[in-house]
Scaffold this motif. Structure first.
Motif, PDB file in Angstrom:
ATOM      1  N   ASN A  91       5.646  89.674  33.635  1.00  0.00           N
ATOM      2  CA  ASN A  91       5.262  89.704  32.255  1.00  0.00           C
ATOM      3  C   ASN A  91       4.004  90.062  32.407  1.00  0.00           C
ATOM      4  O   ASN A  91       2.533  89.537  31.536  1.00  0.00           O
ATOM      5  N   LEU A  92       2.851  91.202  33.728  1.00  0.00           N
ATOM      6  CA  LEU A  92       1.428  91.150  33.238  1.00  0.00           C
ATOM      7  C   LEU A  92       0.932  91.698  32.370  1.00  0.00           C
ATOM      8  O   LEU A  92      -0.307  91.775  32.486  1.00  0.00           O
ATOM      9  N   ASP A  93       1.414  92.490  32.158  1.00  0.00           N
ATOM     10  CA  ASP A  93       1.255  93.207  30.606  1.00  0.00           C
ATOM     11  C   ASP A  93       0.978  92.451  29.208  1.00  0.00           C
ATOM     12  O   ASP A  93       0.573  93.411  28.685  1.00  0.00           O
ATOM     13  N   LYS A  94       1.680  91.322  29.104  1.00  0.00           N
ATOM     14  CA  LYS A  94       1.575  90.779  28.259  1.00  0.00           C
ATOM     15  C   LYS A  94      -0.276  90.450  27.883  1.00  0.00           C
ATOM     16  O   LYS A  94      -0.285  89.812  28.855  1.00  0.00           O
ATOM     17  N   VAL A  95       0.331  90.966  26.349  1.00  0.00           N
ATOM     18  CA  VAL A  95      -1.350  90.502  26.022  1.00  0.00           C
ATOM     19  C   VAL A  95      -1.168  88.939  25.747  1.00  0.00           C
ATOM     20  O   VAL A  95      -0.799  87.987  24.959  1.00  0.00           O
ATOM     21  N   MET A  96      -2.217  87.687  25.752  1.00  0.00           N
ATOM     22  CA  MET A  96      -2.484  86.381  25.683  1.00  0.00           C
ATOM     23  C   MET A  96      -3.250  86.293  24.643  1.00  0.00           C
ATOM     24  O   MET A  96      -3.196  85.499  24.086  1.00  0.00           O
ATOM     25  N   TYR A  97      -4.200  86.969  24.730  1.00  0.00           N
ATOM     26  CA  TYR A  97      -5.527  87.016  23.783  1.00  0.00           C
ATOM     27  C   TYR A  97      -5.440  88.053  23.396  1.00  0.00           C
ATOM     28  O   TYR A  97      -6.324  88.766  23.577  1.00  0.00           O
ATOM     29  N   PRO A  98      -5.194  88.308  21.655  1.00  0.00           N
ATOM     30  CA  PRO A  98      -4.538  89.605  20.994  1.00  0.00           C
ATOM     31  C   PRO A  98      -6.331  89.935  21.035  1.00  0.00           C
ATOM     32  O   PRO A  98      -6.410  90.770  21.036  1.00  0.00           O
ATOM     33  N   ALA A  99      -6.924  88.953  20.541  1.00  0.00           N
ATOM     34  CA  ALA A  99      -8.630  89.321  20.098  1.00  0.00           C
ATOM     35  C   ALA A  99      -9.829  90.269  21.206  1.00  0.00           C
ATOM     36  O   ALA A  99     -10.390  91.157  20.748  1.00  0.00           O
ATOM     37  N   THR A 100      -8.994  89.850  21.877  1.00  0.00           N
ATOM     38  CA  THR A 100     -10.001  90.780  23.697  1.00  0.00           C
ATOM     39  C   THR A 100      -8.863  91.276  24.050  1.00  0.00           C
ATOM     40  O   THR A 100      -9.283  92.321  25.117  1.00  0.00           O
ATOM     41  N   GLU A 101      -7.855  91.561  23.914  1.00  0.00           N
ATOM     42  CA  GLU A 101      -6.641  92.481  24.591  1.00  0.00           C
ATOM     43  C   GLU A 101      -6.986  91.721  26.078  1.00  0.00           C
ATOM     44  O   GLU A 101      -6.305  92.472  27.178  1.00  0.00           O
ATOM     45  N   THR A 102      -6.866  90.564  26.332  1.00  0.00           N
ATOM     46  CA  THR A 102      -6.485  89.683  27.334  1.00  0.00           C
ATOM     47  C   THR A 102      -5.179  89.660  27.880  1.00  0.00           C
ATOM     48  O   THR A 102      -4.609  89.051  26.887  1.00  0.00           O
ATOM     49  N   THR A 103      -4.933  90.965  28.792  1.00  0.00           N
ATOM     50  CA  THR A 103      -3.728  90.240  29.957  1.00  0.00           C
ATOM     51  C   THR A 103      -3.619  89.338  30.624  1.00  0.00           C
ATOM     52  O   THR A 103      -4.146  88.200  31.060  1.00  0.00           O
ATOM     53  N   LYS A 104      -1.717  88.859  30.971  1.00  0.00           N
ATOM     54  CA  LYS A 104      -1.541  87.058  31.680  1.00  0.00           C
ATOM     55  C   LYS A 104      -2.159  88.144  33.346  1.00  0.00           C
ATOM     56  O   LYS A 104      -1.997  86.900  33.742  1.00  0.00           O
TER      57      LYS A 104
END
Length: 312
Positions: A23-36
């Motif tokens: 899941n490298l493309d999973k967004v972990m921080y939606p506010a900044t769109e920071t991915t796993k």
């Protein structure tokens, strides 16, 4: 029902270990769109300075499997399905008194000794890594604390400016106690921590008592801004000088760890010049992971004095 999205799986070799990251493309921080993937990259880049700070400390993780807007949970025990190569230690959940209470609440924690260990845990969505102030030796025997931590926790109406003011009062007192270099760390949340390296000659109870005495002294000298008691009704507009983080069973966010906040803030080592400027009302803010990486290139590892001897 919509079709469930298949997990992306990538086989990688890290520090000589073969593992699968997902899941490298999973967004972990939606506010900044920071991915796993970006989270894993961040930890890989800070590993050379972070792993010596972890040393041989049992690692408690806070995991956000669905990102910071989803549910989270604390995990102390070794993760289910952990590979045999992941180092581990079994100690009492009450701290380093496992020998005194050999049958009481013993937990097996992971250790993080190299990048493979760190990557494995972060791949499980472990955004936050928390550690004790003591390590275990190479025979997995708990040692005395090798650092003291003062956690400055602002109440409502207070913030980093007030924490910086208190830090500037605490620093010379720690130096007078012969504790040497004191390292300030903005927590990535609301407040900050002050760390001082210890020679490992005193028990956790001794260090906790020292920190409590200091907190009471600061409260007596600066009653308008400092409080040493945990009572929440006393905290508005003040800074709680949390001495209890030195209790053997307590853990504190590890410097350079990400935080599970709205944005990818980091427990970031700072210069005393920055803290002094913040105490005077100048700019002092929590730092994002991108800023921390830039600072490592510019000013290096500001927490190197805390690295210690890794429990050998």
């Amino acid at each position: 029902m919509p079709e469930k999205k298949r997990q992306e799986r990538v086989s990688v070799e890290v520090a000589g270990r073969r593992m699968t990251v997902v899941n490298l493309d999973k967004v972990m921080y939606p506010a900044t769109e920071t991915t796993k993937g970006e989270v894993l990259s961040y930890y890989a880049q800070v590993a050379p300075v972070m792993i010596p700070l972890i040393g041989r400390r049992a690692v408690t993780r806070i995991r956000w499997p669905h990102g910071v807007e989803g549910p989270m949970f604390f995990e102390k025990n070794l993760p289910s399905g952990a590979p045999s190569w992941l180092p581990r230690v079994t100690v009492s959940s009450h701290g380093r008194d496992a020998d005194a209470h050999p049958d009481r609440d013993r937990l097996t924690y992971p250790l993080v000794l190299d990048l493979a260990d760190l990557t494995y845990l972060v791949n499980l969505a472990s955004l936050e890594l928390h550690v004790h102030q003591w390590q275990v030796d190479t025979d997995d025997h708990p040692l005395n604390p090798d650092r003291l931590v003062i956690d400055l926790d602002p109440g409502s109406g207070a913030g980093l400016t007030e924490c910086a003011q208190v830090a500037m009062w605490v620093k010379p007192r720690l130096e007078e106690m012969g504790l040497g270099t004191t390292v300030p760390v903005t927590s990535g949340s609301k407040g900050m921590q002050l760390y001082a390296a210890l020679p490992g000659k005193h028990s956790a109870d001794d260090i906790r008592a020292l920190a409590q005495d200091l907190a009471q002294e600061m409260t007596k000298k600066h009653p308008d801004l400092v409080v040493w008691k945990m009572t929440k009704s006393l905290r508005p507009g003040k800074v709680f000088l949390d001495w209890s983080q030195n209790t053997a069973a307590k853990t504190t966010i590890c410097p350079y760890s990400l935080r599970g906040k709205a944005a990818p803030y980091v427990a970031a080592p700072r210069t005393w010049g920055e803290v002094e400027e913040g105490a005077a009302g100048g700019p002092l803010a929590q730092l994002l992971f991108t800023e921390v990486l830039e600072r490592l290139d510019d000013v290096g590892d500001l927490a190197a004095a805390l690295a210690g001897n890794r429990g050998t």
